[in-house]
Scaffold this active site. Structure first.
Site, short mmCIF file in Angstrom:
data_model
loop_
_atom_site.label_atom_id
_atom_site.label_comp_id
_atom_site.label_asym_id
_atom_site.label_seq_id
_atom_site.Cartn_x
_atom_site.Cartn_y
_atom_site.Cartn_z
N PHE A 142 62.25 19.07 38.28
CA PHE A 142 62.01 19.96 37.14
C PHE A 142 60.65 20.60 37.34
O PHE A 142 59.63 19.93 37.33
CB PHE A 142 62.06 19.22 35.79
CG PHE A 142 61.97 20.20 34.66
CD1 PHE A 142 63.11 20.79 34.13
CD2 PHE A 142 60.74 20.60 34.15
CE1 PHE A 142 63.03 21.74 33.11
CE2 PHE A 142 60.65 21.56 33.15
CZ PHE A 142 61.79 22.12 32.63
N ASP A 227 53.56 18.99 42.49
CA ASP A 227 53.57 19.41 41.09
C ASP A 227 53.22 18.18 40.24
O ASP A 227 54.04 17.30 40.01
CB ASP A 227 54.96 19.94 40.73
CG ASP A 227 55.05 20.36 39.26
OD1 ASP A 227 54.16 20.00 38.48
OD2 ASP A 227 56.04 21.03 38.90
N LYS A 256 49.90 21.14 31.27
CA LYS A 256 50.07 20.23 30.13
C LYS A 256 48.75 19.65 29.61
O LYS A 256 48.06 20.31 28.86
CB LYS A 256 51.07 19.12 30.49
CG LYS A 256 52.49 19.66 30.73
CD LYS A 256 53.49 18.54 30.78
CE LYS A 256 54.85 18.99 31.27
NZ LYS A 256 55.68 19.65 30.27
C1 LIG Z 1 56.66 18.62 36.68
C2 LIG Z 1 56.71 19.82 35.79
N1 LIG Z 1 56.44 21.03 36.29
C3 LIG Z 1 56.45 22.13 35.55
C4 LIG Z 1 56.77 22.08 34.20
C5 LIG Z 1 56.80 23.33 33.37
O1 LIG Z 1 55.73 23.38 32.51
P1 LIG Z 1 55.74 24.40 31.26
O2 LIG Z 1 56.75 23.88 30.28
O3 LIG Z 1 54.34 24.36 30.73
O4 LIG Z 1 56.12 25.73 31.81
C6 LIG Z 1 57.07 20.84 33.63
C7 LIG Z 1 57.43 20.73 32.20
O5 LIG Z 1 57.97 19.75 31.73
C8 LIG Z 1 57.04 19.67 34.44
O6 LIG Z 1 57.34 18.47 33.96
#
Ligand SMILES: Cc1ncc(COP(=O)(O)O)c(C=O)c1O
Length: 404
Positions: A142, A227, A256
């Site tokens: 994700f 990530d 976040k």
């Molecule tokens: C690992 C990871 N990357 C990217 C994102 C995307 O972040 P955003 O919701 O701020 O676009 C998330 C969101 O849950 C995430 O868990």
């Protein structure tokens, strides 16, 4: 005749798109690990806005930083300099031991930025033929919700009806080093993974996976992108989840919790030669690097510099893991924990995890399901130990209550 004002949730039902399925609770206030609903009931927050609230609701240090900056300057655009962006980039890069930072707003934007960076790097530095660059990704990932990102998701719900998708992504099973090795070829720009897959249900790869990825990427001359938007900034008991294996990526994605639960801010922290591919006009964002977000994120970085919160997450993570380890196999099929983060696969026969969350709500605990039969917990790192123990008792009692 006086008409009764509509309830916020009724207005949401009529006027907001239904792209979420929230639990039936309307929150109006929060402090630390606790939130208060419209009817005055207090709930313990075990989701922390998917780790965006690692420091809890309205942390006094973060509020103070926000108020101070609100009273001075909030937004400049990048057409001009502001006095917060430079110090923030320096402090964040030094916290994680990397060369530089490109600031964006949401997590998905950081991922998109990384995709652009590694593709341009592949053409300019690695010598990949024009428009042929590929990125190796992991099944179950994700990384956000943009069309490019959902294009390399393996979740049918995230993808259905949103094609055609951007080409150039190769998916391999998560945790499988051999598959990554087999997928890297002359077109590969980078390998992009989460060190722990959060949205998939806190899936932890086999020990040595990240170190193995590091070695593979070095041997084959491609970039490693981690990530850590959900796993980073204290959640696992370390500043970064990759610190658990002593691995440094070439490109690190944060978001976040970087905004202290107050504003969205995300960052691509990277090796100098990767960031250098960006030239004026090639990338940007109106709000990216705004002084309000940077001032708050500077305070987040300062709070992480002492290591105190990471230690707290590690210590309380043991309390969480011990409490969950006691759960009988009749209730849970598997429990995975990393610091103050848990994925609990419910035993067959139990109702869906959504029902578990609804039942926990009745006991004043907020949690979230993942993929039907997994419950995930991510309390704020500032949670009281007694509150955490109480929450684990509630989880146990609810599972016993729902067990057929
Ligand atoms: C690992 C990871 N990357 C990217 C994102 C995307 O972040 P955003 O919701 O701020 O676009 C998330 C969101 O849950 C995430 O868990």
């Amino acid at each position: 005749m006086l008409s009764t004002p509509a309830a916020p949730v009724d207005l949401e039902q009529v006027w907001s798109a239904h792209n979420y399925h929230p639990l039936p609770v309307t929150l109006v206030a929060g402090e630390g690990a606790w939130v208060t609903a419209l009817d005055g009931t207090r709930y313990l927050d075990l989701l922390s806005a998917y780790s965006a609230l690692n420091f809890g609701h309205r942390h006094p240090r973060l509020l103070e930083a926000a108020h101070a900056q609100l009273d001075r300057l909030t937004l400049t655009s990048r057409a001009f300099h502001n006095d917060q962006l430079g110090p923030f980039c320096a402090e964040l890069a030094q916290l994680v031991g990397m060369d530089g930072v490109l600031v964006m707003n949401t997590g998905a934007e950081a991922v998109e930025t990384a995709i652009k960076a590694v593709r341009r790097w592949a053409y300019d530095v690695r010598g990949v033929r024009p428009d042929e660059a590929t990125i190796v990704t992991a099944a179950g990932n994700f990384h956000g919700r943009t069309t490019t990102i959902v294009g390399f998701s393996t979740d049918p719900d995230a993808r259905r009806g949103f094609g055609p998708f951007t080409p150039g992504f190769v998916s391999v099973p998560f945790g499988d080093l051999e598959a990554v090795g087999g997928a890297i070829d002359d077109t590969t720009a980078a390998v992009l993974v989460e060190p722990i897959q959060g949205e998939a249900g806190v899936i932890i790869p086999p020990a040595g996976y990240l170190g193995g990825l590091r070695r593979l990427c070095d041997e084959r001359g491609v970039l490693l992108v981690l990530d850590e938007i959900q796993s980073g900034l204290g959640r696992t008991g370390w500043t970064l989840a990759c610190d658990r294996e002593g691995v440094r990526p070439d490109v690190l994605l944060l978001g976040k919790a970087l905004g202290g639960g107050i504003v969205p801010i995300s960052a691509v922290v990277a090796r100098g030669d990767v960031l250098e591919v960006f030239t004026p006009g090639s990338h940007g964002s109106t709000f990216g690097g705004n002084p309000l977000a940077c001032a708050i994120a500077r305070e987040v970085v300062a709070m992480l510099q002492t290591g105190e919160l990471q230690c707290r997450a590690a210590r309380l993570g043991c309390v969480l893991a011990d409490g969950l380890a006691d759960l009988s196999p009749a209730l849970v099929a598997q429990v995975r924990t990393a610091g103050l983060w848990a994925g609990i696969d419910l035993a067959p026969g139990l109702p869906p995890a959504r029902v578990v969350c609804e039942t926990l709500l009745a006991r004043r605990v907020l949690a979230k399901d993942a993929h039907g039969s997994t419950l995930r917990l991510a309390p704020p790192l500032v949670i009281d130990e007694d509150d955490l123990r109480w929450a684990v008792d509630q989880v146990r009692d609810v599972l016993v209550e729902l067990c057929p």
